[in-house]
Design an enzyme around this catalytic site. Structure first.
Site, PDB file in Angstrom:
ATOM      1  N   LYS A 164       8.413   0.192  -4.364  1.00  0.00           N
ATOM      2  CA  LYS A 164       8.263  -1.116  -3.715  1.00  0.00           C
ATOM      3  C   LYS A 164       9.629  -1.692  -3.365  1.00  0.00           C
ATOM      4  O   LYS A 164      10.566  -1.665  -4.198  1.00  0.00           O
ATOM      5  CB  LYS A 164       7.552  -2.103  -4.650  1.00  0.00           C
ATOM      6  CG  LYS A 164       6.119  -1.721  -4.994  1.00  0.00           C
ATOM      7  CD  LYS A 164       5.171  -1.987  -3.850  1.00  0.00           C
ATOM      8  CE  LYS A 164       3.730  -1.917  -4.300  1.00  0.00           C
ATOM      9  NZ  LYS A 164       2.822  -1.662  -3.163  1.00  0.00           N
ATOM     10  N   ASP A 193       7.321   1.238   0.101  1.00  0.00           N
ATOM     11  CA  ASP A 193       6.329   0.249   0.524  1.00  0.00           C
ATOM     12  C   ASP A 193       6.931  -1.147   0.499  1.00  0.00           C
ATOM     13  O   ASP A 193       7.271  -1.666  -0.565  1.00  0.00           O
ATOM     14  CB  ASP A 193       5.112   0.320  -0.420  1.00  0.00           C
ATOM     15  CG  ASP A 193       3.939  -0.509   0.073  1.00  0.00           C
ATOM     16  OD1 ASP A 193       4.088  -1.205   1.110  1.00  0.00           O
ATOM     17  OD2 ASP A 193       2.872  -0.466  -0.567  1.00  0.00           O
ATOM     18  N   GLU A 218       5.880   2.620   4.226  1.00  0.00           N
ATOM     19  CA  GLU A 218       4.525   2.034   4.193  1.00  0.00           C
ATOM     20  C   GLU A 218       4.588   0.540   4.513  1.00  0.00           C
ATOM     21  O   GLU A 218       5.365  -0.207   3.910  1.00  0.00           O
ATOM     22  CB  GLU A 218       3.909   2.271   2.799  1.00  0.00           C
ATOM     23  CG  GLU A 218       2.470   1.760   2.682  1.00  0.00           C
ATOM     24  CD  GLU A 218       1.782   2.243   1.406  1.00  0.00           C
ATOM     25  OE1 GLU A 218       2.061   3.390   0.954  1.00  0.00           O
ATOM     26  OE2 GLU A 218       0.967   1.484   0.853  1.00  0.00           O
ATOM     27  N   ASP A 241      -0.884  -0.004   5.749  1.00  0.00           N
ATOM     28  CA  ASP A 241      -1.759  -0.327   4.624  1.00  0.00           C
ATOM     29  C   ASP A 241      -2.463  -1.650   4.942  1.00  0.00           C
ATOM     30  O   ASP A 241      -3.578  -1.653   5.485  1.00  0.00           O
ATOM     31  CB  ASP A 241      -0.936  -0.395   3.322  1.00  0.00           C
ATOM     32  CG  ASP A 241      -1.771  -0.789   2.117  1.00  0.00           C
ATOM     33  OD1 ASP A 241      -2.935  -1.167   2.280  1.00  0.00           O
ATOM     34  OD2 ASP A 241      -1.267  -0.744   0.974  1.00  0.00           O
ATOM     35  N   LYS A 265      -7.410   1.103   1.524  1.00  0.00           N
ATOM     36  CA  LYS A 265      -8.049   0.342   0.451  1.00  0.00           C
ATOM     37  C   LYS A 265      -9.561   0.311   0.691  1.00  0.00           C
ATOM     38  O   LYS A 265     -10.036  -0.208   1.714  1.00  0.00           O
ATOM     39  CB  LYS A 265      -7.507  -1.095   0.418  1.00  0.00           C
ATOM     40  CG  LYS A 265      -5.987  -1.175   0.257  1.00  0.00           C
ATOM     41  CD  LYS A 265      -5.522  -0.749  -1.130  1.00  0.00           C
ATOM     42  CE  LYS A 265      -4.017  -0.724  -1.279  1.00  0.00           C
ATOM     43  NZ  LYS A 265      -3.360   0.482  -0.728  1.00  0.00           N
ATOM     44  N   TRP A 320      -4.561   5.913  -5.934  1.00  0.00           N
ATOM     45  CA  TRP A 320      -3.919   4.973  -6.864  1.00  0.00           C
ATOM     46  C   TRP A 320      -5.004   4.179  -7.555  1.00  0.00           C
ATOM     47  O   TRP A 320      -5.901   3.649  -6.907  1.00  0.00           O
ATOM     48  CB  TRP A 320      -2.979   4.024  -6.114  1.00  0.00           C
ATOM     49  CG  TRP A 320      -2.244   3.111  -7.056  1.00  0.00           C
ATOM     50  CD1 TRP A 320      -1.068   3.376  -7.687  1.00  0.00           C
ATOM     51  CD2 TRP A 320      -2.650   1.804  -7.496  1.00  0.00           C
ATOM     52  NE1 TRP A 320      -0.722   2.317  -8.493  1.00  0.00           N
ATOM     53  CE2 TRP A 320      -1.673   1.343  -8.404  1.00  0.00           C
ATOM     54  CE3 TRP A 320      -3.750   0.984  -7.227  1.00  0.00           C
ATOM     55  CZ2 TRP A 320      -1.744   0.095  -9.032  1.00  0.00           C
ATOM     56  CZ3 TRP A 320      -3.835  -0.256  -7.853  1.00  0.00           C
ATOM     57  CH2 TRP A 320      -2.837  -0.699  -8.746  1.00  0.00           C
TER      58      TRP A 320
END
Ligand code: 0XW
Ligand code: MG
Length: 365
Positions: A164, A193, A218, A241, A265, A320
């Site tokens: 991240k 990300d 990402e 995403d 997701k 994940w």
């Protein structure tokens, strides 16, 4: 068999370690919604939706429960034989709110699997494997500390890391990417990300300051348009995403070539039934993707893993699940667990998980 009742439960999931920090938000205690759909013969199917706070994406926990309250009365009394009929009923009760419909879609598939005596992966087209890779997602942290965690997680067996960045000085982000790469090298695939947190200009700088590091970028920027503006100007592959908001957004990103892959997701896209369409669209253009959800316990984890098992392994970026950041399991008998960076696909009929009653308060509706 007809639906007799739909019950809604609220579960608090405090973040193990205190806080999960992303560019867009820091979360400490997640609010998950479980649904239990029961048919006249007493069989129950479970679903879950747990937005990672109200800022990461437009969906939020109170919205999920309000939407389910709107939809559920239209499903009670309906026959469960046809998933398409039930999806139509949901759309007749409420426009949009895919993340709430997703919990019901998952519960209905859990029911169908149990009734037919097959795992949910079979209903999604059939598993290609009995064990799927996961990936480890760090929080936005200091470069050295992030590199240390990255090494630990590679040792623990994770084949992929999601690092991240965003919401702070460019220097820190660039140093983090370099330190992780120096520490890990080719031992794990790396995604960087930014959770929408960079301007296009900052994304271009990071791209140019890390030219030889083979990471995928990402969701660097807030909108699909900003991400599209990077095309041809960055050298790293770009994944979407948060911008993969619904089937239409995915179709647009795939057909226009904006995305080189996706972090997907399940609940945001409307559940497992809708994810099958997304999975197949990605397959047409050989696009890699993950099968995740933003957060949640064993029920949504099982849903992600069943879907993950049906994805062509060479294009699969991992499932994940929030287990590393959650204390305990809502299903202590058959929990969904990460072992050596991988997750076993439940083989029992349906999802293969059942919340333990004593761990549930309520129902709240
Ligand atoms: C790693 N995740 C799946 C967990 C948080 O919801 C953020 C997310 C992501 O990829 O953005
Ligand atoms: Mg992401």
């Amino acid at each position: 068999m007809r639906i007799e009742s739909i019950k809604v439960y609220q579960v608090h999931l405090p973040v193990k370690g205190g806080a999960y920090r992303m560019a867009s938000d820091t979360v400490q205690d997640l609010d998950s919604t479980l649904v239990e759909v029961t048919t006249e013969d007493g069989l129950s199917g479970w679903g879950e939706t747990c937005p990672v706070g109200p800022v990461y994406q437009p969906q939020h926990a109170l919205g999920a429960r309000a939407a389910i309250a709107e939809i559920a009365p239209g499903l009670v009394g309906e026959d469960t034989t046809s998933m398409r009929h039930l999806a139509k009923r949901m759309d007749e009760r409420l426009n949009g709110h895919n993340y709430a419909k997703a919990a019901l879609d998952i519960a209905l598939l859990d029911l169908a699997g149990q009734r037919l005596g097959v795992p949910v992966s079979t209903l999604l087209g059939g598993a290609l494997t009995d064990r799927v890779p996961s990936y480890y997602s760090t929080i936005v942290g200091a470069p050295d500390e992030t590199a240390r965690i990255a090494v630990d997680k590679v040792k623990a067996g994770y084949p992929r890391l999601q690092i991240k960045i965003g919401g702070r000085d460019l220097e820190q982000d660039v140093a983090t990417v370099h330190k992780v790469w120096e520490a890990v090298g080719f031992a794990a695939r790396i995604a960087v990300d930014a959770n929408r947190g960079l301007t296009a200009a900052a994304a271009l700088h990071i791209d140019r300051l890390c030219p030889t590091i083979p990471f995928v970028f990402e969701q660097p920027c807030n909108t699909m348009e900003e991400v599209a503006s990077l095309k041809g100007r960055v050298t790293h592959p770009v994944y979407l995403d948060e911008s993969a908001e619904d089937l239409n957004a995915v179709l647009r990103a795939v057909s226009s070539g904006i995305a080189d892959g996706f972090g997907l997701k399940v609940t945001r896209l409307g559940g497992l039934t809708k994810m099958v369409t997304v999975r197949d669209l990605c397959a047409i253009r050989s696009l890699p993707h993950s099968c995740d959800d933003a957060w949640g316990g064993d029920v949504i984890a099982a849903a992600c893993v069943h879907l993950a098992a049906t994805v062509e392994p060479r294009r699969f970026e991992g499932a994940w699940i929030a287990q590393e950041y959650i204390e305990g399991h809502i299903d202590p008998v058959n929990p969904v667990i990460i072992e050596n960076g991988h997750i076993r696909v439940p083989q029992m009929p349906g999802l293969g998980v059942k919340p333990e009653r004593s761990r549930l308060k309520g129902p709240v509706a």
